[in-house]
Design a protein around this motif. Sequence first.
Motif, PDB file in Angstrom:
ATOM      1  N   TRP A 104       0.806  -1.210   0.000  1.00 41.69           N
ATOM      2  CA  TRP A 104       0.000   0.000   0.000  1.00 41.69           C
ATOM      3  C   TRP A 104       0.844   1.267   0.000  1.00 41.69           C
ATOM      4  CZ3 TRP A 104      -4.212  -0.908  -2.110  1.00 41.69           C
ATOM      5  CH2 TRP A 104      -4.963  -2.054  -1.845  1.00 41.69           C
ATOM      6  N   MET A 105       2.036   1.222   0.566  1.00 39.47           N
ATOM      7  CA  MET A 105       2.929   2.379   0.457  1.00 39.47           C
ATOM      8  C   MET A 105       3.247   2.666  -1.007  1.00 39.47           C
ATOM      9  SD  MET A 105       3.663   3.790   3.424  1.00 39.47           S
ATOM     10  CE  MET A 105       5.172   4.711   3.085  1.00 39.47           C
ATOM     11  N   VAL A 106       3.582   1.616  -1.755  1.00 35.96           N
ATOM     12  CA  VAL A 106       3.914   1.800  -3.161  1.00 35.96           C
ATOM     13  C   VAL A 106       2.670   2.163  -3.969  1.00 35.96           C
ATOM     14  CG1 VAL A 106       4.836   0.654  -5.216  1.00 35.96           C
ATOM     15  CG2 VAL A 106       5.937   0.318  -3.008  1.00 35.96           C
ATOM     16  N   TYR A 107       1.542   1.592  -3.618  1.00 34.47           N
ATOM     17  CA  TYR A 107       0.288   1.922  -4.299  1.00 34.47           C
ATOM     18  C   TYR A 107      -0.049   3.410  -4.161  1.00 34.47           C
ATOM     19  CZ  TYR A 107      -4.750   1.872  -5.347  1.00 34.47           C
ATOM     20  OH  TYR A 107      -5.994   2.132  -5.864  1.00 34.47           O
ATOM     21  N   VAL A 108       0.010   3.918  -2.944  1.00 29.45           N
ATOM     22  CA  VAL A 108      -0.297   5.345  -2.749  1.00 29.45           C
ATOM     23  C   VAL A 108       0.667   6.207  -3.548  1.00 29.45           C
ATOM     24  CG1 VAL A 108      -0.402   7.221  -1.052  1.00 29.45           C
ATOM     25  CG2 VAL A 108      -1.384   4.985  -0.504  1.00 29.45           C
ATOM     26  N   ALA A 109       1.937   5.829  -3.557  1.00 28.72           N
ATOM     27  CA  ALA A 109       2.937   6.619  -4.282  1.00 28.72           C
ATOM     28  C   ALA A 109       2.697   6.614  -5.776  1.00 28.72           C
ATOM     29  CB  ALA A 109       4.336   6.089  -3.975  1.00 28.72           C
ATOM     30  N   THR A 110       2.390   5.454  -6.343  1.00 26.53           N
ATOM     31  CA  THR A 110       2.349   5.328  -7.798  1.00 26.53           C
ATOM     32  C   THR A 110       0.966   5.528  -8.402  1.00 26.53           C
ATOM     33  OG1 THR A 110       2.097   2.912  -7.620  1.00 26.53           O
ATOM     34  CG2 THR A 110       4.338   3.782  -7.830  1.00 26.53           C
ATOM     35  N   ALA A 111      -0.053   5.033  -7.713  1.00 26.72           N
ATOM     36  CA  ALA A 111      -1.402   5.113  -8.263  1.00 26.72           C
ATOM     37  C   ALA A 111      -2.098   6.426  -7.936  1.00 26.72           C
ATOM     38  CB  ALA A 111      -2.247   3.946  -7.751  1.00 26.72           C
ATOM     39  N   TRP A 147      -8.563   5.634  -4.393  1.00 26.75           N
ATOM     40  CA  TRP A 147      -8.814   5.539  -2.953  1.00 26.75           C
ATOM     41  C   TRP A 147      -9.905   4.506  -2.673  1.00 26.75           C
ATOM     42  CZ3 TRP A 147      -5.099   6.909  -0.173  1.00 26.75           C
ATOM     43  CH2 TRP A 147      -4.458   8.152  -0.238  1.00 26.75           C
ATOM     44  N   ALA A 148     -10.946   4.505  -3.493  1.00 32.52           N
ATOM     45  CA  ALA A 148     -12.040   3.551  -3.283  1.00 32.52           C
ATOM     46  C   ALA A 148     -11.564   2.115  -3.462  1.00 32.52           C
ATOM     47  CB  ALA A 148     -13.188   3.858  -4.244  1.00 32.52           C
ATOM     48  N   ILE A 149     -10.716   1.881  -4.452  1.00 31.00           N
ATOM     49  CA  ILE A 149     -10.164   0.538  -4.681  1.00 31.00           C
ATOM     50  C   ILE A 149      -9.367   0.082  -3.462  1.00 31.00           C
ATOM     51  CG2 ILE A 149      -8.448  -0.735  -6.022  1.00 31.00           C
ATOM     52  CD1 ILE A 149      -9.393   0.966  -8.465  1.00 31.00           C
ATOM     53  N   MET A 150      -8.532   0.965  -2.944  1.00 33.02           N
ATOM     54  CA  MET A 150      -7.753   0.634  -1.760  1.00 33.02           C
ATOM     55  C   MET A 150      -8.654   0.373  -0.569  1.00 33.02           C
ATOM     56  SD  MET A 150      -4.744   2.941  -0.002  1.00 33.02           S
ATOM     57  CE  MET A 150      -3.915   2.410   1.511  1.00 33.02           C
ATOM     58  N   ASP A 151      -9.646   1.230  -0.387  1.00 35.67           N
ATOM     59  CA  ASP A 151     -10.522   1.129   0.776  1.00 35.67           C
ATOM     60  C   ASP A 151     -11.261  -0.205   0.806  1.00 35.67           C
ATOM     61  OD1 ASP A 151     -11.660   2.876   3.046  1.00 35.67           O
ATOM     62  OD2 ASP A 151     -13.482   2.095   2.099  1.00 35.67           O
ATOM     63  N   ARG A 152     -11.701  -0.664  -0.356  1.00 41.34           N
ATOM     64  CA  ARG A 152     -12.452  -1.919  -0.405  1.00 41.34           C
ATOM     65  C   ARG A 152     -11.606  -3.112  -0.007  1.00 41.34           C
ATOM     66  NH1 ARG A 152     -14.738   0.537  -5.140  1.00 41.34           N
ATOM     67  NH2 ARG A 152     -13.338  -0.637  -6.526  1.00 41.34           N
ATOM     68  N   GLN A 153     -10.299  -2.988  -0.089  1.00 41.78           N
ATOM     69  CA  GLN A 153      -9.408  -4.107   0.227  1.00 41.78           C
ATOM     70  C   GLN A 153      -8.761  -3.992   1.603  1.00 41.78           C
ATOM     71  OE1 GLN A 153      -7.078  -5.533  -3.392  1.00 41.78           O
ATOM     72  NE2 GLN A 153      -7.704  -3.499  -4.061  1.00 41.78           N
ATOM     73  N   MET A 154      -9.068  -2.933   2.323  1.00 44.67           N
ATOM     74  CA  MET A 154      -8.508  -2.740   3.649  1.00 44.67           C
ATOM     75  C   MET A 154      -9.436  -3.298   4.719  1.00 44.67           C
ATOM     76  SD  MET A 154      -5.609  -1.195   3.133  1.00 44.67           S
ATOM     77  CE  MET A 154      -5.151  -0.656   4.778  1.00 44.67           C
ATOM     78  N   THR A 155      -8.858  -3.818   5.782  1.00 45.96           N
ATOM     79  CA  THR A 155      -9.616  -4.217   6.973  1.00 45.96           C
ATOM     80  C   THR A 155      -8.925  -3.580   8.182  1.00 45.96           C
ATOM     81  OG1 THR A 155      -8.334  -6.273   7.069  1.00 45.96           O
ATOM     82  CG2 THR A 155     -10.499  -6.370   6.017  1.00 45.96           C
ATOM     83  N   PRO A 156      -9.083  -2.271   8.346  1.00 47.71           N
ATOM     84  CA  PRO A 156      -8.328  -1.564   9.390  1.00 47.71           C
ATOM     85  C   PRO A 156      -8.742  -1.980  10.789  1.00 47.71           C
ATOM     86  CG  PRO A 156      -9.314  -0.045   7.782  1.00 47.71           C
ATOM     87  CD  PRO A 156      -9.944  -1.380   7.580  1.00 47.71           C
TER      88      PRO A 156
END
Length: 221
Positions: A104-111, A147-156
């Motif tokens: 997710w660090m790399v995802y936020v940076a690149t996507a 952000w929505a794609i990431m959110d759907r895959q997170m279980t914080p």
Amino acid sequence: MAARSGGTITVYGAAASGSVAVEAALTLMGIRYRLVEGATWQDEAARTRVEPANPMRQVPTLVLPSGDVMTESAAILIWLGDAHPEAGLAPAPGDLRRAQFLRWMVYVATAIYALHWIKPDPARVGAPPALREVVVDAVHDRIAECWAIMDRQMTPGRWLLGDRLTMLDLYVAVVSRFGPWRRRFYAAAPRMTPIVRRVDAEPRLADFWRRRFPFADGWEG
């Protein structure tokens, strides 16, 4: 200002920019640093100041006590976390959270973060200046979708990766404050929303936020 290691870390950064995530991490770690301020995206003098360290003329750029240079916000945050494991801000190799942390660090940076490079000059992607508003709207749509794609895959848990604050929480909290701004982030990422609000309210960063990314009226967009 002396770094904890006995040398000097220099941060080329700017208020309300991606360098704020790095500066926030250094603040939580208790590592003092020398700040060279400058909004390189709008100030030629700032670009000139950072160029000897970073030919891309961008912030954040770190010059370490050894003289080595670190660029790219995600890389800096990951490196800092690994270099200072006592701070607990990055899951260590072997930690079950490590794979998702790196992902997710790399995802936020690149996507997401990388898309902001387009907005000041749409010619960077071949669009004429007359279409800047259309391009920016399209970029903001894509950022919200990511952000929505990431959110759907997170279980914080209490934080994005569980019960401990990490560099990922800081990174998402800062980057989500860029366009299309927080209100749209809240709509796109309801699972992550409580976490970024918790980072906003982190007592150890209260003075830091006031100085480097204040919560002024209308800041959420």
